[in-house]
Design an enzyme around this catalytic site. Structure first.
Site, mmCIF file in Angstrom:
data_model
loop_
_atom_site.group_PDB
_atom_site.id
_atom_site.type_symbol
_atom_site.label_atom_id
_atom_site.label_comp_id
_atom_site.label_asym_id
_atom_site.label_seq_id
_atom_site.Cartn_x
_atom_site.Cartn_y
_atom_site.Cartn_z
ATOM 1 N N ASP D 8 0.815 -1.229 0.000
ATOM 2 C CA ASP D 8 0.000 0.000 0.000
ATOM 3 C C ASP D 8 0.846 1.277 0.000
ATOM 4 O OD1 ASP D 8 -1.101 -2.328 1.345
ATOM 5 O OD2 ASP D 8 -2.851 -1.141 1.849
ATOM 6 N N GLU D 39 -4.192 1.775 -2.757
ATOM 7 C CA GLU D 39 -5.448 2.224 -2.137
ATOM 8 C C GLU D 39 -5.312 3.428 -1.209
ATOM 9 O OE1 GLU D 39 -7.526 0.065 0.777
ATOM 10 O OE2 GLU D 39 -5.820 -0.016 2.108
ATOM 11 N N ASN D 40 -4.093 3.725 -0.775
ATOM 12 C CA ASN D 40 -3.915 4.852 0.154
ATOM 13 C C ASN D 40 -3.079 5.976 -0.431
ATOM 14 O OD1 ASN D 40 -3.462 2.081 2.042
ATOM 15 N ND2 ASN D 40 -5.095 3.461 2.659
ATOM 16 N N ASN D 67 -10.053 -1.703 0.755
ATOM 17 C CA ASN D 67 -11.225 -1.080 1.357
ATOM 18 C C ASN D 67 -11.324 0.418 1.061
ATOM 19 O OD1 ASN D 67 -8.892 -1.302 3.140
ATOM 20 N ND2 ASN D 67 -10.090 -0.153 4.630
ATOM 21 N N HIS D 68 -10.228 1.028 0.637
ATOM 22 C CA HIS D 68 -10.267 2.451 0.300
ATOM 23 C C HIS D 68 -10.503 2.687 -1.202
ATOM 24 C CE1 HIS D 68 -9.356 4.011 4.251
ATOM 25 N NE2 HIS D 68 -8.428 3.099 4.389
ATOM 26 N N HIS D 155 -6.196 -8.457 0.472
ATOM 27 C CA HIS D 155 -6.254 -7.248 1.281
ATOM 28 C C HIS D 155 -7.089 -7.559 2.518
ATOM 29 C CE1 HIS D 155 -5.561 -2.946 1.550
ATOM 30 N NE2 HIS D 155 -6.772 -2.848 2.079
ATOM 31 N N HIS D 180 -2.816 -4.360 3.544
ATOM 32 C CA HIS D 180 -3.781 -3.684 4.430
ATOM 33 C C HIS D 180 -3.267 -3.386 5.843
ATOM 34 C CE1 HIS D 180 -7.568 -2.336 6.168
ATOM 35 N NE2 HIS D 180 -7.487 -3.253 7.091
ATOM 36 N N HIS D 182 -0.289 -2.594 6.580
ATOM 37 C CA HIS D 182 0.777 -1.592 6.411
ATOM 38 C C HIS D 182 2.014 -1.974 7.223
ATOM 39 C CE1 HIS D 182 -2.045 1.859 4.881
ATOM 40 N NE2 HIS D 182 -2.364 0.691 4.380
HETATM 41 FE FE LIG Z 1 -6.850 -1.297 3.518
HETATM 42 FE FE LIG Z 2 -3.966 0.251 3.019
#
Ligand SMILES: [Fe+2]
Ligand SMILES: [Fe+2]
Ligand SMILES: [Fe+2]
Ligand SMILES: [Fe+2]
Ligand SMILES: [Fe+2]
Ligand SMILES: [Fe+2]
Ligand SMILES: [Fe+2]
Ligand SMILES: [Fe+2]
Lengths: 273, 273, 273, 273
Positions: D8, D39-40, D67-68, D155, D180, D182
């Site tokens: 990520d 995603e981030n 999820n993002h 994820h 996810h 991190h």
């Molecule tokens: Fe995530």
């Molecule tokens: Fe993430």
């Protein structure tokens, strides 16, 4: 003491119904203490100071909150000046505001109101059981005591946690009533020790909705796992949902407990006066 | 069609009350279809085949389950031979048993019953909304259709998910009723599209308890975060909780919906016959 | 001070590897304080007193626990007599055992070990941050202080909560190390304030598994949502996972932090002596 | 095939480090397929189309999400035109975009990349295991097959779910790598069936932070349960975290797997070229 507790007020529909009908409801029931959960008054998220003032004007004595306590930031300074609005007592030390309030009736009787938040399926705050225990330790209930009644608003998701609250404090308080599910329960009862109990007071809001919010968008969230339209409160006529309790001032325990459902779509319920 | 749905039967207290009183209740209400949620019949955890048989003998037509479906292993082979006991339809493909059953009444009318489990604060099963949609796609409801009524038991924790179910299938089924919280809701209503709705049917069990289990041990679990005594069902007299719906066979939609609360501690409720 | 911390010991494979290799590992590294998380030693669930004794014999000075603290009931009375085994400090008041221990080295230096459990995605215990704060308030670290080192075992699921711990106590303790995920992290570092940090120490167990349990049954649980075979620990050779820290006794802060991975399937890591 | 997967990317720090160093990293490792979880990228929440373009320019072949995925709304239409950016495959039918992509290398070899989201402690999407199974059913891996390699980005929060994935698809894909948390894991290994596995690739972001976000505000959230300052990404130098895998094109299975950690605070790791 004649106590009226009204569940989570949701949005304009809930606010309008509450401010319009509470004066008469209070009079009809001869309620001496009125507690209102206001955590969803502001468009479903939080409570603004002017809404709190309107509730007080309409007849509320104490306003409780819940997980939406901080959604309207203006409430934070207001809590410092207005002790009649309480937030869950089991926030950590240092949190603005207070978790309990002692209302003094016109005739001098006193009633403790505590707001507390459950932890099952919710944010892990401090222990809500010990928080209530700590508040109760400051008082003695009944004739000659520091309070003549005590109301606990258990803002919680799980019915098991709410029942555990009811039984844990049965015989020590007048009423344990749940909020947060926005669904009135039909299990009001006087527990064996004398405490009135109801799993959830229900909401003051439009029941043609998803717990007060417009049903289209709210239901879609379960189908599509994507950000959709903003959630907004449903705008149909609210049902005012709550519970009425009559206590014995000598003990603070309950003599009767009856549901209140007034207006809107739900089956109506009104305690005999 | 006159439909009676009874909530989660908990332990011996619930079983005894149900088998003792269901025959008369069915007769009094003229119920033509009786559905019972049996997931907690066996000491609070699961359903044994002989209990299912006793419920059928007492007048149940269909038995639904929930997250406790597999607690009694003997039920697994039984499900293969007894299609009238259904488990949540949104278990993954390959799961024993079935998630729906079509009951055929004496006069030939047919009623679909679907059991489904919510996912909010629960085990992440398959999508329950699409599971119901898939079952409904197999049928046409009403005069000349394959079914004349449809009942959905939404076994779920969150009131929001249950309301989302009600509105998503409003106009498509006769009744959306929740189970699992063991707390009867007082929000029974006919939704705008004609579907009867009630967030939770409540349990058939002793309400001097923590959702059916003995209150001492169950409440202690929230105070002490340690393994205590085994949980066991409360043994006081059960309140039988459920909901009664009368539908129009031409459309399958609801004409009236009323709560049932019989015996035990809760306020009594009995639909007019 | 030379400190060795070993992550969750899982089952016989983990126990055997730990007791066989810890004596030499301790000697090789010149470790002066050895802490072992033992919450999964007994078939994956809990710790039996004889296992604790075996760990002490092999060279452990302190044993920490976690959410599995109470799985072996015999441990409860044992905790009262053996202060070197600690359970999370943020269990409610009245919980058996203690959440912290001060180990005294042969030369008189003293090291505080605190065990605490996170709350994100876990049981809502008391606030773990304030629990650590309260333990630290009893001590002054460094030359002339009551302790020369402090180790915090944060038994938690979420990496965010563990990092929040690390930064919250950076500069106040020697080491913040996570446990519970059974997965060694590669993010060991000395935080800006001087505290050594590692999100998870990893487990002492067989990594051809699902976090230490036999992979077939454990993986099936995600496919089929039914009770299957009992979970049992995987029996292949364990990798001993942990972290080694060297501190400055004058301040208690870290001079270096390095991972340990010994035996089994994972890439090997051994600090220079 | 030489495959590089980067975890990520968080905020400007992560983006800048990735775009600055990926060209050389790709060259050094001789990577033939580069997958990046994005995603981030946008201030910690979501991915903007121009950031995706910058990642492609820097050498990414495929970008995965989590999820993002929907935090930046502009990405939704972009997904329809840019199949190289994929979102979790187990969103419900009808969700914009795709959950898998087959990258075609310059020499004609093909690699499947699937993104999927876990459900333990996360939003209850569709079954991620069956989602991967369905994608794999479309292909045959190896010489003469439709693909020569397959990468699954799981994820997910829970290490147990990720290991269950690894073992469920061991022998069927080239790499199962988690994202996810991190936090880079140190448990990279080739599973018995030949699939490379690593519980979490870690993030491309500043590790003096709470999983990429500024540590002050993020840690305070655990202490105070109130809305504080907005979370913002930490701005120190990022560590680029990922995993490098070399596969056998004849089978698609892994020959070696090694972590990558480049720049910033974490211990550096670079596979031999
Ligand atoms: Fe995530
Ligand atoms: Fe993430
Ligand atoms: Fe709430
Ligand atoms: Fe509310
Ligand atoms: Fe139940
Ligand atoms: Fe249930
Ligand atoms: Fe563990
Ligand atoms: Fe654990």
């Amino acid at each position: 003491m004649r106590i009226l507790f009204m569940g989570d007020v949701v949005g304009r529909s809930g606010r309008d119904a509450l401010t319009a009908r509470l004066p008469e409801l209070r009079a009809t029931l001869g309620a001496e203490l009125v507690v209102v959960n206001g955590e969803n008054a502001s468009h479903g998220f939080g409570l603004a100071p002017d809404m709190a003032r309107a509730f007080f004007t309409a007849g509320a004595d104490v306003i409780t909150l819940g997980n939406h306590a901080w959604d309207r930031k203006e409430l934070i300074p207001y809590l410092e000046t207005e002790p009649r609005v309480i937030r869950p007592a089991n926030f950590p030390p240092g949190t603005p505001g207070h978790g309990a309030f002692v209302a003094v009736l016109a005739d001098g009787r006193r009633a403790l109101v505590v707001n507390v938040m459950g932890r099952l399926f919710m944010d892990p705050l401090d222990d809500p059981f010990r928080a209530v225990q700590a508040e109760l330790a400051k008082h003695r209930m009944g004739t000659g005591g520091t309070i003549q009644a005590a109301v606990i608003d258990v803002h919680a998701e799980a019915s098991s946690e709410k029942y555990a609250f009811g039984h844990s404090f049965d015989g020590m308080v007048s009423l344990v009533v749940g909020t947060h599910t926005h669904t009135p329960s039909a299990d009001h009862q006087i527990l064996p020790g004398g405490t009135a109990y109801m799993t959830d007071a229900g909401m003051c809001g439009d029941y043609d909705s998803v717990i007060g919010m417009q049903k289209g968008g709210a239901a879609l969230r379960f189908w599509r796992k994507m950000p959709g339209e903003k959630l907004a409160p449903a705008e149909g006529e609210a049902t005012l949902c709550g519970v009425f309790v009559e206590t014995d001032d000598a003990t603070g325990l309950a003599r009767r407990v009856e549901p209140v459902r007034l207006g809107g779509r739900l089956s109506q319920a009104m305690p005999a006066a």
